[in-house]
Design an enzyme around this catalytic site. Structure first.
Site, PDB file in Angstrom:
ATOM      1  N   PHE A 122       1.945  -3.545   4.044  1.00  0.00           N
ATOM      2  CA  PHE A 122       2.328  -4.846   4.577  1.00  0.00           C
ATOM      3  C   PHE A 122       3.808  -5.094   4.249  1.00  0.00           C
ATOM      4  O   PHE A 122       4.318  -4.659   3.216  1.00  0.00           O
ATOM      5  CB  PHE A 122       1.478  -5.959   3.943  1.00  0.00           C
ATOM      6  CG  PHE A 122       0.055  -6.015   4.453  1.00  0.00           C
ATOM      7  CD1 PHE A 122      -0.357  -5.298   5.556  1.00  0.00           C
ATOM      8  CD2 PHE A 122      -0.878  -6.827   3.817  1.00  0.00           C
ATOM      9  CE1 PHE A 122      -1.667  -5.359   6.021  1.00  0.00           C
ATOM     10  CE2 PHE A 122      -2.196  -6.907   4.274  1.00  0.00           C
ATOM     11  CZ  PHE A 122      -2.583  -6.169   5.375  1.00  0.00           C
ATOM     12  N   GLU A 152      -0.411   5.198  13.504  1.00  0.00           N
ATOM     13  CA  GLU A 152      -0.137   6.447  12.781  1.00  0.00           C
ATOM     14  C   GLU A 152      -0.281   7.637  13.732  1.00  0.00           C
ATOM     15  O   GLU A 152       0.515   8.582  13.689  1.00  0.00           O
ATOM     16  CB  GLU A 152      -1.070   6.594  11.574  1.00  0.00           C
ATOM     17  CG  GLU A 152      -0.701   7.794  10.704  1.00  0.00           C
ATOM     18  CD  GLU A 152      -1.431   7.815   9.363  1.00  0.00           C
ATOM     19  OE1 GLU A 152      -2.412   7.064   9.197  1.00  0.00           O
ATOM     20  OE2 GLU A 152      -1.005   8.601   8.484  1.00  0.00           O
ATOM     21  N   HIS A 182      -2.458   8.209   6.117  1.00  0.00           N
ATOM     22  CA  HIS A 182      -2.736   6.907   5.515  1.00  0.00           C
ATOM     23  C   HIS A 182      -4.142   6.487   5.938  1.00  0.00           C
ATOM     24  O   HIS A 182      -4.903   6.011   5.109  1.00  0.00           O
ATOM     25  CB  HIS A 182      -1.685   5.901   5.961  1.00  0.00           C
ATOM     26  CG  HIS A 182      -1.720   4.608   5.227  1.00  0.00           C
ATOM     27  ND1 HIS A 182      -1.690   4.534   3.847  1.00  0.00           N
ATOM     28  CD2 HIS A 182      -1.801   3.321   5.663  1.00  0.00           C
ATOM     29  CE1 HIS A 182      -1.740   3.263   3.468  1.00  0.00           C
ATOM     30  NE2 HIS A 182      -1.818   2.508   4.554  1.00  0.00           N
ATOM     31  N   CYS A 187       0.811  -1.225   0.000  1.00  0.00           N
ATOM     32  CA  CYS A 187       0.000   0.000   0.000  1.00  0.00           C
ATOM     33  C   CYS A 187       0.844   1.274   0.000  1.00  0.00           C
ATOM     34  O   CYS A 187       0.290   2.376   0.002  1.00  0.00           O
ATOM     35  CB  CYS A 187      -0.952  -0.018   1.195  1.00  0.00           C
ATOM     36  SG  CYS A 187      -1.992  -1.491   1.191  1.00  0.00           S
ATOM     37  N   HIS A 246      -9.654   2.176   0.285  1.00  0.00           N
ATOM     38  CA  HIS A 246      -8.200   1.989   0.262  1.00  0.00           C
ATOM     39  C   HIS A 246      -7.801   1.469  -1.123  1.00  0.00           C
ATOM     40  O   HIS A 246      -8.096   0.327  -1.465  1.00  0.00           O
ATOM     41  CB  HIS A 246      -7.796   1.002   1.346  1.00  0.00           C
ATOM     42  CG  HIS A 246      -6.328   0.933   1.585  1.00  0.00           C
ATOM     43  ND1 HIS A 246      -5.386   1.399   0.692  1.00  0.00           N
ATOM     44  CD2 HIS A 246      -5.624   0.451   2.651  1.00  0.00           C
ATOM     45  CE1 HIS A 246      -4.183   1.205   1.169  1.00  0.00           C
ATOM     46  NE2 HIS A 246      -4.291   0.644   2.359  1.00  0.00           N
ATOM     47  N   LYS A 275      -9.376   8.137   2.511  1.00  0.00           N
ATOM     48  CA  LYS A 275      -9.943   6.786   2.387  1.00  0.00           C
ATOM     49  C   LYS A 275     -11.351   6.702   2.960  1.00  0.00           C
ATOM     50  O   LYS A 275     -12.073   5.759   2.672  1.00  0.00           O
ATOM     51  CB  LYS A 275      -9.027   5.778   3.085  1.00  0.00           C
ATOM     52  CG  LYS A 275      -7.683   5.563   2.382  1.00  0.00           C
ATOM     53  CD  LYS A 275      -6.837   4.534   3.089  1.00  0.00           C
ATOM     54  CE  LYS A 275      -5.489   4.338   2.391  1.00  0.00           C
ATOM     55  NZ  LYS A 275      -4.571   5.485   2.563  1.00  0.00           N
TER      56      LYS A 275
END
Length: 412
Positions: free
Chosen positions: A398, A313, A302, A162, A339, A334
């Site tokens: 990830f 975050e 994010h 991502c 996402h 988002k």
């Protein structure tokens, strides 16, 4: 060392098939999330996603060529055409080797893999198309954009889950800073709303299951979040050295002043709970810009709408900015587009640039019950007309991979 500026943006998103429509719908607080229409998802725990709607490749790609492209590549090629059209620029013949394309893609042609595998099992190996491999590989978005635009500089795909789109922009920025090229088409593309992807993320319990309220399912920093919502699309920037942009009389939308990347060295899918990896990337971007952290006034987070991301975050922002973290205006796109995985960093960078160039910070929807552990200044009351000086765009993926780009309002 060259200064690097943004001279054009383009996007295909769940909120619109161009950057301006997407931006206006974002400011209007609209949601691009609805029922999955790409396949019958009745048996899946999640039946919602942020799909691109009514996309027509015809104005940008010939019918024959489009059949040889997975959707993520079609989005990228269409966006690249819009990008150069908006910039009023065709790459000159004598500059082709000084212009490159770096496009991040997280998964590539997953839908094509599923279809070809089914054909293989049903009809045998001779029925697999000779175009199967070249269409599904992740780097074909950058490859086809290079073919379409004539860019013969670096032709690269970053695949960092991502954070793919953000790492693509950061790498492109670095190439221009170092003088390796004069201009770059960069960003992210993704289209993986498919059987396998939804089943896989469901198996991880990563996706929201708020199926009865699709538009309320993505809830970054909200206590009642149930996971993220998959989206698809593409976001591209045209980066140029300041000297190159001025020489051709380009309109300058913003400046790129810092890029940070880091690794968590911790876990396959979970960030460390102190947010240290994320913090390293943010701090590196700010440090490279040679500005004091107290000067950063906006973060495009994010903000995935998962407990661990939102918590970590938040902690990372506090670690980097101290008490000033509470003064930073934060938004999470988002909440309205879902996402977009490998495309997320590209699209959110487009919105960060629009934030600076137009003096409006978009809102964040669905934060109805604030998570007390995520107590920063999330913009929940709609768009705010604020002339932010800096916008930090965050992406985390990830594998413990983190990327942050720092944009600055251009003032000559």
């Amino acid at each position: 060392m060259n200064r690097v500026v943004v001279t054009s943006v383009a996007a295909v998103t769940p909120l619109g098939n161009d950057a301006e429509t997407s931006w206006q719908n974002l400011l209007a607080g609209k949601s691009g999330i609805g029922r999955i229409t790409k396949f019958d998802s009745a048996d899946y725990a999640t039946t919602i996603a942020g799909e691109v709607k009514g996309f027509d490749p015809d104005p940008y790609i010939g019918k024959k060529e489009a059949k040889r492209m997975e959707l993520f590549t079609q989005y990228a090629v269409a966006a690249s055409r819009m990008l150069l059209d908006a910039a009023g620029w065709t790459i000159p013949e004598n500059e082709r080797d000084r212009v490159g394309t770096i496009i991040g893609v997280g998964l590539g042609g997953l839908e094509g893999i599923e279809e070809s595998h089914e054909k293989l099992l049903r009809r045998g190996p001779r029925k697999v198309s000779p175009f199967f491999i070249p269409t599904i590989i992740a780097n074909m978005a950058a490859g086809q954009v290079s073919i379409e635009t004539g860019a013969m500089g670096p032709n690269i795909c970053t695949t960092t889950a991502c954070a793919s789109g953000t790492h693509a922009i950061g790498t492109a920025y670095t190439d221009i800073v170092m003088g390796r090229v004069d201009a770059m088409i960069c960003g992210g593309a993704e289209s993986t709303i498919s059987h396998l992807a939804v089943a896989g993320f469901n198996a991880m319990k990563a996706l929201s299951v708020r199926n009865d309220e699709p538009e309320k399912a993505s809830r970054p920093f909200d206590k009642d979040r149930t996971g993220f919502v998959m989206g698809e699309g593409c976001g591209l920037l045209l980066l140029e050295s300041l000297e190159h942009a001025k020489a051709r009389g380009a309109e300058i939308l913003a400046e790129v002043v810092g890029y940070g990347a880091s690794g968590d060295a911790y876990h396959m899918t979970a960030p460390p709970e102190d947010g240290s990896g994320m913090a390293y990337a943010m701090a590196a971007a700010v440090r490279e810009a040679k500005v004091d952290p107290s000067e950063i006034d906006h973060i495009n987070a994010h903000g995935t709408s998962t407990y661990l991301n939102d918590l970590c975050e938040t902690r990372a922002i506090k670690k980097v900015f101290g008490d000033h973290a509470y003064d930073i205006k934060i938004c999470a796109n988002k909440s309205q587009i879902g996402h977009l995985l490998g495309a997320a960093g590209g699209v959110e960078a487009v919105f960060a640039v629009k934030t600076l160039s137009e003096g409006i910070i978009p809102g964040t929807v669905n934060r109805e019950t604030p998570d007390p552990e995520c107590d920063l200044d999330i913009c929940v009351d709609g768009p705010q007309e604020i002339q932010a000086e800096y916008a930090l765009s965050n992406s985390f993926g990830f594998g413990g991979t983190n990327g942050c780009i720092l944009f600055k309002r251009f003032d000559g």
